[in-house]
Design an enzyme around this catalytic site. Structure first.
Site: not given
Ligand SMILES: NCc1[nH]cc(CCC(=O)O)c1CC(=O)O
Ligand SMILES: [Zn+2]
Ligand SMILES: [Zn+2]
Length: 328
Positions: A198, A251
Site C-alpha cells: 500500500k 494498492k
Molecule cells: N487505512 C485507511 C484506508 N483504507 C483504505 C484507504 C483508501 C481507499 C480509497 O482511497 O478508495 C485508506 C486511506 C488511507 O490510507 O489514507
Molecule cells: Zn483502511
Molecule cells: Zn488507516
C-alpha cells in the site's frame, strides 16, 4: 507481405479479440467497497465519489438487494463513525454497537451467500487520525498498534466477517492477526487479506473525505510505502506471505501495475487483489465528464490492465456498473 508480419488476422472479430486476453473480468472477481455510517438511516451521497454513498444499517437491504440480484458476490466494509468518541487507541473500531459490527451481522443474515470482508484500521477511530497508536513525539508505536489492530480484526471475525483486511501498514500485523485468529478458533473460518503493498498515494483523497480519516497532523509516509519503492513493495509482499496472509493486495492499482506483476511472480500461489482506489475512480469519472473518453470503455480498459498484470480480485467502486455492463 511476409507471413510472419501479419497479426491482424487474429483479431478481426469481437470474439477473436476476446480470445487475445488471457483472462476476462467476471463478476466473481469484483469486491465492492461500501461505507457504513453510524447514522442508522443515512443514505448520504459522497460529493467526491460519483454515485457512492454512506449507508446506514437500516438502508443496507434496499441498497444491496438489487446488486445481489445482479450478481454481486462480495463486499468490503468501511466504518464511518460520525458521532462517536474518537481516542488515542481507536476504541470505537470494535464497539459492539458500532457500524461495522452491526453491518457484518445484518448483511450476513440478509444475504447468506454474500462474502463479507472488513477493512481493519484505526484511522477512522483515532482522535489523531493515524492508522496506529503514537509515541508522545507523534511517531508510530508499533507494538501496541499491532496488538490493538489484531484485537479489532478478531472482533470482526467474531461478528461473522469472512475476511479481515488490515490496511494500516504496521510491521508485524499479519503475523499477529493470524496468531489471534488461530488462537481463538478462527484459523479456518476467516481469511486474512493483506494490503501488502500500500503506497503513500495522492489518490486516497475522496476516501478520507468519505470516511473522515484524514490525519490531524503530518502524513502517512512513514508507514505507507514511497511510490518509487518497488524493492520495498517486493519485500513487503514476501514478508506478508511468510507471516500467513491468505490474499496479497496491491494498492492503488493503475499507477502500480508493475507491482501487481511483481506480486504475481513472487507469490504465484496466492490470490492477488488490487484496489482501484477512490482517486482512481474519481479520475476515470472526471476524464469521462471532460469528454476525454467514454466512461465504460475507460473503466474496462483500466481493469484489463490489472488483469493483464496478474490480479485475480479487484476492489472497485465501479462494481455496480460492471455488474450491468457484464450483462450487456
Ligand atoms: N487505512 C485507511 C484506508 N483504507 C483504505 C484507504 C483508501 C481507499 C480509497 O482511497 O478508495 C485508506 C486511506 C488511507 O490510507 O489514507
Ligand atoms: Zn483502511
Ligand atoms: Zn488507516
Amino acid at each position: 507481405m511476409d507471413i510472419s508480419s501479419i497479426l491482424q488476422g487474429g483479431y478481426q472479430h469481437p470474439l477473436s479479440r476476446q480470445w487475445q486476453s488471457k483472462r476476462q473480468l467476471t463478476k466473481a472477481m469484483l469486491m465492492y467497497p461500501i461505507f457504513i455510517s453510524d447514522d442508522p438511516d443515512a443514505s448520504q451521497l459522497i460529493a467526491t465519489l460519483p454515485g457512492q454513498s454512506r449507508w446506514g444499517i437500516n438502508k443496507l437491504e434496499g441498497f444491496l438487494a438489487p446488486l445481489v440480484k445482479k450478481g454481486l458476490q462480495s463486499v468490503i466494509l468501511f466504518g464511518v463513525p460520525m458521532n462517536c468518541n474518537k481516542d488515542y487507541r481507536g476504541t470505537p473500531a470494535d464497539d459492539k454497537e458500532g457500524p461495522v459490527i452491526l453491518a457484518i451481522k445484518k448483511i450476513r443474515s440478509l444475504f447468506p451467500d454474500l462474502y463479507v470482508a472488513c477493512d481493519v484500521c484505526l484511522c477512522e477511530y483515532t482522535d489523531h487520525g493515524h492508522c496506529g497508536l503514537l509515541h508522545p513525539d507523534g511517531t508510530i508505536n508499533t507494538a501496541p498498534s499491532v496488538e490493538r489492530i489484531a484485537e479489532v480484526a478478531l472482533s470482526y471475525a467474531r461478528a461473522g466477517a469472512h475476511c479481515v483486511a488490515p490496511s494500516d501498514m504496521m510491521d508485524g500485523r499479519i503475523k499477529s492477526i493470524k496468531r489471534a485468529l488461530i488462537d481463538n478458533g478462527f484459523g479456518n473460518k476467516c481469511t486474512l487479506m493483506a494490503y501488502s503493498a500500500k503506497f503513500a498515494s495522492s489518490l486516497y483523497g475522496p476516501f478520507r473525505d468519505a470516511a473522515g480519516s484524514a490525519p490531524s497532523f503530518g502524513n502517512r509516509k512513514c508507514y505507507q510505502l514511497p511510490p518509487g519503492g518497488r524493492g520495498l513493495a517486493r519485500r513487503a509482499i514476501q514478508r506478508d506471505a511468510a507471516e500467513g496472509a491468505d490474499i496479497i493486495m496491491v494498492k492503488p492499482a493503475m499507477p502500480y501495475l508493475d507491482i501487481i506483476s511483481d506480486a504475481a511472480q513472487l507469490t504465484p500461489d496466492h490470490p492477488l487483489a488490487c484496489y482501484q482506489v477512490s482517486g482512481e475512480f474519481a479520475m476515470v469519472h472526471a476524464g469521462a465528464a471532460a469528454g476525454v473518453y467514454a466512461l465504460r470503455d475507460m473503466a474496462f480498459e483500466s481493469v484489463d490492465g490489472m488483469l493483464r498484470a496478474g490480479a485475480t480480485l479487484i476492489l472497485t467502486y465501479f462494481t455496480p456498473d460492471f455488474l450491468d455492463w457484464l450483462d450487456n
